[in-house]
Scaffold this active site. Structure first.
Site, PDB file in Angstrom:
ATOM      1  N   LYS A  75      34.696 111.968  66.401  1.00 34.01           N
ATOM      2  CA  LYS A  75      33.895 110.746  66.297  1.00 34.01           C
ATOM      3  C   LYS A  75      34.786 109.506  66.190  1.00 34.01           C
ATOM      4  O   LYS A  75      34.575 108.517  66.898  1.00 34.01           O
ATOM      5  CB  LYS A  75      32.986 110.878  65.078  1.00 34.01           C
ATOM      6  CG  LYS A  75      31.971 109.772  64.909  1.00 34.01           C
ATOM      7  CD  LYS A  75      31.015 110.123  63.769  1.00 34.01           C
ATOM      8  CE  LYS A  75      31.708 110.095  62.440  1.00 34.01           C
ATOM      9  NZ  LYS A  75      31.504 111.160  61.532  1.00 34.01           N
TER      10      LYS A  75
ATOM     11  N   GLU B  27      33.619 104.394  53.281  1.00 35.08           N
ATOM     12  CA  GLU B  27      34.743 105.167  53.813  1.00 35.08           C
ATOM     13  C   GLU B  27      35.632 105.665  52.668  1.00 35.08           C
ATOM     14  O   GLU B  27      35.830 104.967  51.673  1.00 35.08           O
ATOM     15  CB  GLU B  27      35.599 104.283  54.735  1.00 35.08           C
ATOM     16  CG  GLU B  27      34.965 103.984  56.075  1.00 35.08           C
ATOM     17  CD  GLU B  27      35.098 105.135  57.043  1.00 35.08           C
ATOM     18  OE1 GLU B  27      36.204 105.674  57.192  1.00 35.08           O
ATOM     19  OE2 GLU B  27      34.083 105.505  57.653  1.00 35.08           O
ATOM     20  N   ARG B  28      36.168 106.857  52.828  1.00 36.85           N
ATOM     21  CA  ARG B  28      37.200 107.318  51.885  1.00 36.85           C
ATOM     22  C   ARG B  28      38.463 106.484  52.115  1.00 36.85           C
ATOM     23  O   ARG B  28      38.758 106.100  53.247  1.00 36.85           O
ATOM     24  CB  ARG B  28      37.502 108.800  52.114  1.00 36.85           C
ATOM     25  CG  ARG B  28      36.311 109.712  51.862  1.00 36.85           C
ATOM     26  CD  ARG B  28      36.630 111.143  52.246  1.00 36.85           C
ATOM     27  NE  ARG B  28      35.462 112.005  52.085  1.00 36.85           N
ATOM     28  CZ  ARG B  28      34.517 112.178  53.020  1.00 36.85           C
ATOM     29  NH1 ARG B  28      34.620 111.546  54.187  1.00 36.85           N
ATOM     30  NH2 ARG B  28      33.486 112.972  52.810  1.00 36.85           N
TER      31      ARG B  28
END
Length: 462
Positions: free
Chosen positions: A164, A190-191
């Protein structure tokens, strides 16, 4: 902490009376409007709040946009005089910013004399324009079977490890190289590791100079994750209105935006609705999606990564997002396991504008013929696995062999991965893709092996 949002006159409006995690109850001398940005100072740091509820004539419930460590009852709260605003400037390209427009890349703060409200209204109908044809990306399977629509919205459905992020980076590269446009990336929840890796990969791929990245990370307040998409969209609108270019607005991940809204709804004491989601789900999604519009000055084309809980496409959050999309691109783990990248599922991916009037008779006919071959191959896969390909009729054998070659033809090396794969990335014009697919279906390439069709650009170069 110096914050460009707070460079306006502050008026004392009340004091903090309760702190419950990210929720703060403030006693006010006058009620500020819903969505007003309030602030307080503690230990040389500025804490921002956003008003979400009026409890009575003197109390409001607000969500903090920072960690709440250090906040206490009795702290004076100031009214900033406006909703949350971000500094906008053409110098924002190439930068990594947070929800407030502050740098996360270690560089100097963004210098700007102009601020924009992140809650601005969508363009009036009289000024907006509808979708205007196909936006070529140079990616064969996308342009052929689920084309991007200029000024439209595309959903990218896929789990971890199916490519992705690479596909998103290639879209950004295509907009920069083919259309000379710019991109805005909104990282919602987001991490930190993922955000850092993506930022470095964008730099290595050479697309960062035409890209702005805005991150609200997973460890931050739900208020940040809920509003970072609007903050990034504000920058996209500014670039559309000032640069008059094609703007690609990438959001990863829209489902985390919905999750943040669900967290806030629970914190505010609202009764959950369907499957535990917030009762305001459809309104919140529409508020974000309806601002992704094109004007006569420029276009915003959106690509949104969407996580599907338990692979259930009927999930209320997924359904609410789907209702706004023009194109649906589904990435398949089965395709990825076969080494077929991009791992787009050609039979489940679709576009609302897949008709003869939009695509033209030739494109439509070729796309349908390719789908028919791939669908027939999928039907026959079980028979081939049990009895072998020799048990098929001559006509079915031809369809299977051509479908397998088409499947491998729809792979291609990406420019953003050239440093890792040592393969030069290729961009294939739609005209060449159509010509190649017509030749495959007519049997012109029956003499080639499957390997000769794999990870190539146009077959005319073989």
């Amino acid at each position: 902490m110096d914050n460009p949002v707070l460079s306006i006159t502050h008026i004392a409006i009340g004091t903090i009376t309760e702190v419950h995690g990210p929720v703060v109850i403030i006693e006010c001398s006058r009620l500020p409007p819903i969505r007003q940005a309030l602030c307080t100072c503690f230990d040389h740091s500025v804490y921002l709040f956003e008003v979400h509820q009026h409890l009575d004539e003197q109390h409001v419930r607000a969500i903090t946009l920072h960690g709440t460590a250090g906040l206490s009852r009795g702290l004076t709260v100031f009214d900033t005089g406006a909703p949350l605003r971000v500094p906008v400037s053409k110098a924002c390209l190439g930068r990594l910013l947070n929800i407030f427009g502050e740098p996360l890349d270690g560089l100097t703060p963004l210098v700007s004399n102009e601020f924009r409200n992140i809650h601005s209204k969508p363009l009036p109908l009289s000024e907006s324009i509808g979708v205007s044809g196909i936006l070529p990306t140079g990616i064969k399977v996308i342009d052929l079977l689920c084309p991007f629509i200029k000024g439209g919205k595309t959903g990218l459905f896929g789990g971890a490890g199916v490519g992705k992020t690479v596909l998103v980076m290639e879209f950004i590269h295509a907009v920069s190289a083919i259309h000379k446009g710019v991109s805005v990336f909104a990282g919602v929840g987001e991490r930190i590791r993922e955000a850092h890796e993506l930022w470095r990969e964008m730099q290595d791929a050479g697309v960062m100079n035409d890209t702005l990245m805005v991150f609200g990370q997973m460890d931050e307040s739900p208020g940040v994750r809920f509003r970072v998409g609007l903050s990034a969209l504000t920058y996209a609108e500014y670039l559309r209105d000032t640069l008059h270019k094609e703007v690609l607005f990438v959001m990863d991940n829209v489902f985390r935006f919905v999750q943040a809204g669900s967290e806030i709804s629970s914190l505010l004491g609202r009764m959950p609705a369907t499957v535990g989601y917030q009762p305001t789900l459809t309104t919140e999604v529409a508020e974000l999606e309806d601002r992704i519009l094109s004007s006569r000055q420029g276009a915003i084309t959106s690509v949104q990564a969407v996580y599907v809980p338990a692979d259930d496409m009927t999930d209320p959050a997924v359904s609410a997002i789907l209702s706004h999309l023009d194109t649906t691109v589904i990435l398949s783990r089965d395709q990825a396991s076969k080494g077929i990248y991009p791992a787009v599922d050609p039979l489940r991916s679709s576009s609302k504008l897949m008709d003869k009037h939009t695509l033209g008779a030739r494109h439509y006919a070729v796309a349908e013929a390719v789908r028919e071959h791939l669908a027939r191959y999928r039907e026959l896969e079980d028979i081939i696995a049990m009895l072998g390909i020799d048990e098929l009729s001559e006509a079915d054998r031809k369809i299977v062999m051509r479908a397998r070659k088409l499947q491998r033809y729809l792979t291609q090396p990406f420019a953003v991965l050239a440093g890792h794969t040592k393969q030069v990335g290729v961009s294939v014009p739609l005209e060449k893709t159509l010509t190649d697919c017509e030749a495959f279906i007519a049997g012109d390439y029956d003499g080639l092996t499957e390997q000769q069709c794999y990870m190539r650009g146009s077959m005319q170069d073989v």
